[in-house]
Design a protein around this motif. Structure first.
Motif, PDB file in Angstrom:
ATOM      1  N   THR A 345       0.840  -1.205   0.000  1.00  0.00           N
ATOM      2  CA  THR A 345       0.000   0.000   0.000  1.00  0.00           C
ATOM      3  C   THR A 345       0.868   1.246   0.000  1.00  0.00           C
ATOM      4  O   THR A 345       0.556   2.252  -0.680  1.00  0.00           O
ATOM      5  CB  THR A 345      -0.920  -0.001   1.252  1.00  0.00           C
ATOM      6  N   TYR A 356      -8.248  10.215  -6.181  1.00  0.00           N
ATOM      7  CA  TYR A 356      -9.269   9.279  -5.712  1.00  0.00           C
ATOM      8  C   TYR A 356      -8.642   7.956  -5.313  1.00  0.00           C
ATOM      9  O   TYR A 356      -9.033   7.338  -4.303  1.00  0.00           O
ATOM     10  CB  TYR A 356     -10.311   9.071  -6.810  1.00  0.00           C
ATOM     11  N   GLU A 357      -7.678   7.508  -6.089  1.00  0.00           N
ATOM     12  CA  GLU A 357      -6.988   6.267  -5.754  1.00  0.00           C
ATOM     13  C   GLU A 357      -6.211   6.421  -4.445  1.00  0.00           C
ATOM     14  O   GLU A 357      -6.168   5.524  -3.608  1.00  0.00           O
ATOM     15  CB  GLU A 357      -6.058   5.855  -6.883  1.00  0.00           C
ATOM     16  N   ASP A 360      -8.459   6.130  -1.491  1.00  0.00           N
ATOM     17  CA  ASP A 360      -8.812   4.732  -1.213  1.00  0.00           C
ATOM     18  C   ASP A 360      -7.656   3.988  -0.566  1.00  0.00           C
ATOM     19  O   ASP A 360      -7.861   3.161   0.350  1.00  0.00           O
ATOM     20  CB  ASP A 360      -9.203   4.043  -2.530  1.00  0.00           C
ATOM     21  N   LYS A 363      -7.354   4.813   3.053  1.00  0.00           N
ATOM     22  CA  LYS A 363      -8.390   4.123   3.817  1.00  0.00           C
ATOM     23  C   LYS A 363      -7.989   2.687   4.076  1.00  0.00           C
ATOM     24  O   LYS A 363      -8.140   2.164   5.186  1.00  0.00           O
ATOM     25  CB  LYS A 363      -9.687   4.186   3.030  1.00  0.00           C
ATOM     26  N   VAL A 364      -7.421   2.051   3.057  1.00  0.00           N
ATOM     27  CA  VAL A 364      -6.947   0.669   3.193  1.00  0.00           C
ATOM     28  C   VAL A 364      -5.819   0.601   4.234  1.00  0.00           C
ATOM     29  O   VAL A 364      -5.749  -0.317   5.059  1.00  0.00           O
ATOM     30  CB  VAL A 364      -6.494   0.114   1.840  1.00  0.00           C
TER      31      VAL A 364
END
Length: 406
Positions: A345, A356-357, A360, A363-364
């Motif tokens: 990550t 946007y990626e 995400d 968040k991961v």
């Protein structure tokens, strides 16, 4: 006529002699003396029995707490010549007098109770002695030398005719009331320089007294409490033993504190104090008051004794062991898999330009960190492999956080 005058003169002479005799024997009413005696308080009074040289004695009235006796004692003065005699019961003059008018003797054999005397001695009642006895003498009884009222005479051993001292004891029945005594006929005797028929002669002397005494007895304040004092002293001895035991336990605890030592001390202290209570602060008996004071002081000191165990602060290893107690071992493979995921990550966060990626991916990353912390919280980390894996996770978290903050 001459014969009548002679008879009248003779009658007047006889009457005059009788009056003189009565005046010589008459005694002024005695005033009752108030005296106080105790175990260490003695009343004394000098008494003269006449004679040449004068025979003097000392009257002593005392009290024996141990025997509950009033003791009356008459003691001849050390420098006085002669001896003394006191009757313990009434003695009829007629029974003990023997001999002709010119030499009247006292016969000890005729005494109403046994008396020890010298068989080679005459006890002579000379004219001056006989004149002290009221007429008609044959009806007279010598009185006991001392009589008690409100107290009871104690039987005395066989008396001697010749004594340096005589004694009578009385038992008191009621300790709260005054008692009385009265002196009676007290005899003395002095050795005659001349013998009669080869026998020693003791010339009798006498003082007739009716002196009364009101006696106030000052008792030992502990007289009625002797059993209580003994019981209290035994209890005090037991209390001292228990106090010494607690003091020893406290000293040992202070040298080497332990929870077990504190618990044992508290158990013993509670047991010995539960069966005791404070004693009164005042008592009429000084011995009891002193025992009560010492008892209360020891009991108060025992109440203040304490052994409080304060555990030392836990070591890091103990803290860690406590935290890991009951937890399963760390799942190292799962944690390493999570760390590799976090590293991937991180790489994607570094290379992506799509906002946007990136959102995400962050968040991961947060979910991965939360999963790892939850795994550590629920797992035991004690072995070196577990600790190494935990450190790798923390390193990955720190590295990931740097890129997430950019």
């Amino acid at each position: 006529m001459a014969k009548r005058i002679y008879l009248k003169t003779l009658l007047l002479i006889v009457a005059g002699i009788s009056l003189l005799s009565l005046s010589g024997h008459a005694q002024a009413p005695s005033v009752t003396k108030d005296i106080t005696i105790g175990d260490t308080l003695i009343y004394t009074e000098d008494i003269s029995l006449g004679g040449t040289p004068e025979l003097k004695a000392t009257l002593k009235v005392m009290f024996s707490d141990a025997d509950n006796n009033v003791v009356v004692r008459l003691v001849k003065k050390p420098d006085a010549e002669g001896s003394i005699l006191g009757f313990t019961a009434p003695v009829r003059y007629k029974h003990i007098a023997k001999g002709a008018l010119w030499i009247r003797l006292f016969n000890p054999k005729r005494m109403p109770y046994p008396v020890s005397y010298d068989l080679d001695t005459y006890y002579r009642m000379k004219k001056d002695f006989r004149e002290l006895i009221p007429t008609p003498r044959d009806g007279y009884s010598f009185t006991p030398w001392v009589t008690g009222y409100g107290m009871f005479p104690v039987q005395q051993p066989i008396q001697n005719m010749e004594n340096d001292s005589i004694e009578q004891r009385f038992t008191i029945k009621d300790i709260h009331e005054d008692v009385f005594m009265q002196l009676g006929d007290i005899l003395g005797m002095q050795r005659n320089k001349r013998r009669i028929l080869g026998m020693q002669v003791q010339n009798l002397l006498m003082v007739r007294s009716d002196q009364k005494y009101r006696i106030t007895v000052q008792r030992d304040t502990c007289f009625l409490y002797k059993d209580t004092v003994n019981i209290m002293r035994n209890e005090l001895a037991e209390l001292r033993k228990d106090s010494t035991l607690l003091a020893t336990m406290q000293q040992n605890f202070n040298k080497q504190p332990s929870k077990g030592g504190a618990d044992m001390f508290n158990e013993v202290q509670g047991r010995v104090l539960a069966k005791r209570k404070l004693q009164p602060l005042w008592h009429i008996c000084s011995d009891l008051l002193a025992a009560y004071g010492e008892y209360n002081a020891i009991l108060d000191a025992m109440n203040k004794m304490e052994c409080v165990y304060v555990a030392p602060p836990p070591t890091p290893a103990e803290i860690e062991a406590k935290e890991n107690a009951g937890k399963p071992p760390l799942d190292i493979p799962s944690m390493l898999k999570l760390i590799r995921s976090m590293d991937g990550t991180k790489v994607r966060l570094v290379t992506t330009t799509d906002p946007y990626e990136k959102a995400d991916l962050m968040k991961v990353a947060r979910m991965a960190i939360a999963d790892g912390n939850d795994m550590l919280k629920k797992s035991r980390v004690l072995t070196s492999s577990e600790k190494k894996t935990r450190d790798l996770f923390h390193k990955a978290v720190n590295s990931l956080n740097k890129y997430m903050e950019k």
